[in-house]
Design a protein around this motif. Structure first.
Motif, mmCIF file in Angstrom:
data_model
loop_
_atom_site.group_PDB
_atom_site.id
_atom_site.type_symbol
_atom_site.label_atom_id
_atom_site.label_comp_id
_atom_site.label_asym_id
_atom_site.label_seq_id
_atom_site.Cartn_x
_atom_site.Cartn_y
_atom_site.Cartn_z
ATOM 1 N N THR A 156 22.428 82.403 33.264
ATOM 2 C CA THR A 156 23.202 82.015 32.092
ATOM 3 C C THR A 156 22.552 82.506 30.807
ATOM 4 O O THR A 156 21.749 81.801 30.207
ATOM 5 N N PRO A 157 22.894 83.704 30.365
ATOM 6 C CA PRO A 157 22.349 84.183 29.080
ATOM 7 C C PRO A 157 23.073 83.511 27.918
ATOM 8 O O PRO A 157 24.118 82.880 28.102
ATOM 9 N N ALA A 158 22.540 83.637 26.728
ATOM 10 C CA ALA A 158 23.159 83.050 25.531
ATOM 11 C C ALA A 158 24.571 83.586 25.363
ATOM 12 O O ALA A 158 24.772 84.800 25.340
ATOM 13 N N LYS A 165 27.270 89.921 27.857
ATOM 14 C CA LYS A 165 28.333 90.911 28.076
ATOM 15 C C LYS A 165 27.949 91.892 29.179
ATOM 16 O O LYS A 165 28.764 92.233 30.026
ATOM 17 N N ASP A 166 26.681 92.335 29.171
ATOM 18 C CA ASP A 166 26.211 93.249 30.217
ATOM 19 C C ASP A 166 26.278 92.589 31.593
ATOM 20 O O ASP A 166 26.698 93.210 32.568
ATOM 21 N N MET A 167 25.863 91.327 31.663
ATOM 22 C CA MET A 167 25.899 90.614 32.945
ATOM 23 C C MET A 167 27.328 90.418 33.428
ATOM 24 O O MET A 167 27.612 90.541 34.624
ATOM 25 N N ALA A 168 28.254 90.143 32.516
ATOM 26 C CA ALA A 168 29.663 89.975 32.886
ATOM 27 C C ALA A 168 30.226 91.288 33.423
ATOM 28 O O ALA A 168 30.945 91.297 34.423
ATOM 29 N N ARG A 169 29.874 92.408 32.762
ATOM 30 C CA ARG A 169 30.333 93.720 33.243
ATOM 31 C C ARG A 169 29.792 94.007 34.645
ATOM 32 O O ARG A 169 30.514 94.482 35.513
ATOM 33 N N LYS A 171 28.859 91.852 36.883
ATOM 34 C CA LYS A 171 29.479 90.945 37.837
ATOM 35 C C LYS A 171 30.863 91.457 38.227
ATOM 36 O O LYS A 171 31.230 91.459 39.394
ATOM 37 N N ILE A 172 31.637 91.916 37.233
ATOM 38 C CA ILE A 172 32.967 92.466 37.498
ATOM 39 C C ILE A 172 32.841 93.719 38.356
ATOM 40 O O ILE A 172 33.557 93.886 39.339
ATOM 41 N N SER A 173 31.910 94.602 38.004
ATOM 42 C CA SER A 173 31.701 95.832 38.763
ATOM 43 C C SER A 173 31.277 95.522 40.195
ATOM 44 O O SER A 173 31.765 96.136 41.143
ATOM 45 N N HIS A 174 30.399 94.541 40.341
ATOM 46 C CA HIS A 174 29.925 94.165 41.676
ATOM 47 C C HIS A 174 31.064 93.603 42.513
ATOM 48 O O HIS A 174 31.210 93.923 43.691
#
Length: 180
Positions: A156-158, A165-169, A171-174
Motif C-alpha cells: 500500500t503506497p501513499a 500509480k506504477d504499482m497499479a500499472r 498489477k493491471i499488466s500482471h
C-alpha cells in the motif's frame, strides 16, 4: 469487511500513536549505539556502517547493491563502496547476475555466514531477555500483527503517489498476462 465511519474515526484518532511507536522502533533499529552493542554481544569487530549491510545480504542474498541501498535508505554509490569493503574483509563476494550481466549481486561467504550466525545468536539472547515476561499468546499475536503490518506497508503506497500509480500499472499488466 465493511468499515464504518466510527472505525475510520478510530483509525484517524489512534494513527499518531501508531506512527510514534513505529518511529521509535525504527529509531532504535537505526541507533549506532544499538548496532555497536549488538556487534559487541556477537563478538564481532566490524565497522558499524557495514553491520546492517552484512545482515541484509545474509538474509536476502544474492542481492544487488541497489536493493540493499533501498532497504537501508542509503545512496547506492555509498552502499557499493561499503559492500566492496565487506568483500575486502572476506565477508561477502560479488558476482554478475546471470540474467543481467550489468548487475552485480552480493552473497555472504562462509566467513560472512559465521558472522551473521554470531549476530543471530546475539539477537536471540536479546530477544529471550526482552520477551521473558510476555505470554506466548501476546508474543504470537505480535508475530502475526507485525507480519500483517509489513505486508500491508509493502502493498500500500501513499495514495496519489507515483509509486502507487506504477504499482497499479504493474498489477493491471500482471493480471492481463495471467489471463492470456
Amino acid at each position: 469487511m465493511v468499515k464504518t465511519e466510527s472505525y475510520k474515526a478510530h483509525i484517524r484518532a489512534s494513527l499518531p500513536g501508531l506512527h510514534g511507536s513505529v518511529l521509535d522502533i525504527v529509531g532504535i533499529f537505526n541507533s549506532p549505539e544499538r548496532d555497536a552493542a549488538m556487534l559487541e554481544s556477537a563478538g564481532l569487530t566490524l565497522e558499524r556502517a557495514l553491520f546492517p549491510l552484512l545482515v541484509l545480504i545474509g538474509k536476502f542474498g544474492p542481492i544487488g547493491v541497489v536493493d540493499v541501498a533501498s532497504r537501508v535508505g542509503r545512496d547506492y554509490t555509498t552502499v557499493s563502496r561499503q559492500v566492496a569493503r565487506l568483500e575486502e574483509l572476506g565477508l561477502v563476494t560479488r558476482r554478475f547476475k546471470s540474467a543481467d550481466r550489468r548487475t552485480r549481486e552480493a552473497t555472504v561467504t562462509s566467513q560472512g555466514k559465521a558472522a551473521v550466525r554470531a549476530v543471530d545468536g546475539a539477537r536471540e539472547r536479546l530477544s529471550l531477555r526482552m520477551f521473558r515476561n510476555w505470554s506466548r499468546l501476546d508474543y504470537d499475536e505480535l508475530l502475526r500483527l507485525t507480519r500483517m503490518l509489513a505486508d500491508g506497508l509493502d502493498e500500500t503506497p501513499a495514495p496519489g503517489s507515483r509509486l502507487a500509480k506504477d504499482m497499479a500499472r504493474k498489477k493491471i499488466s500482471h493480471s492481463k498476462n495471467a489471463d492470456t
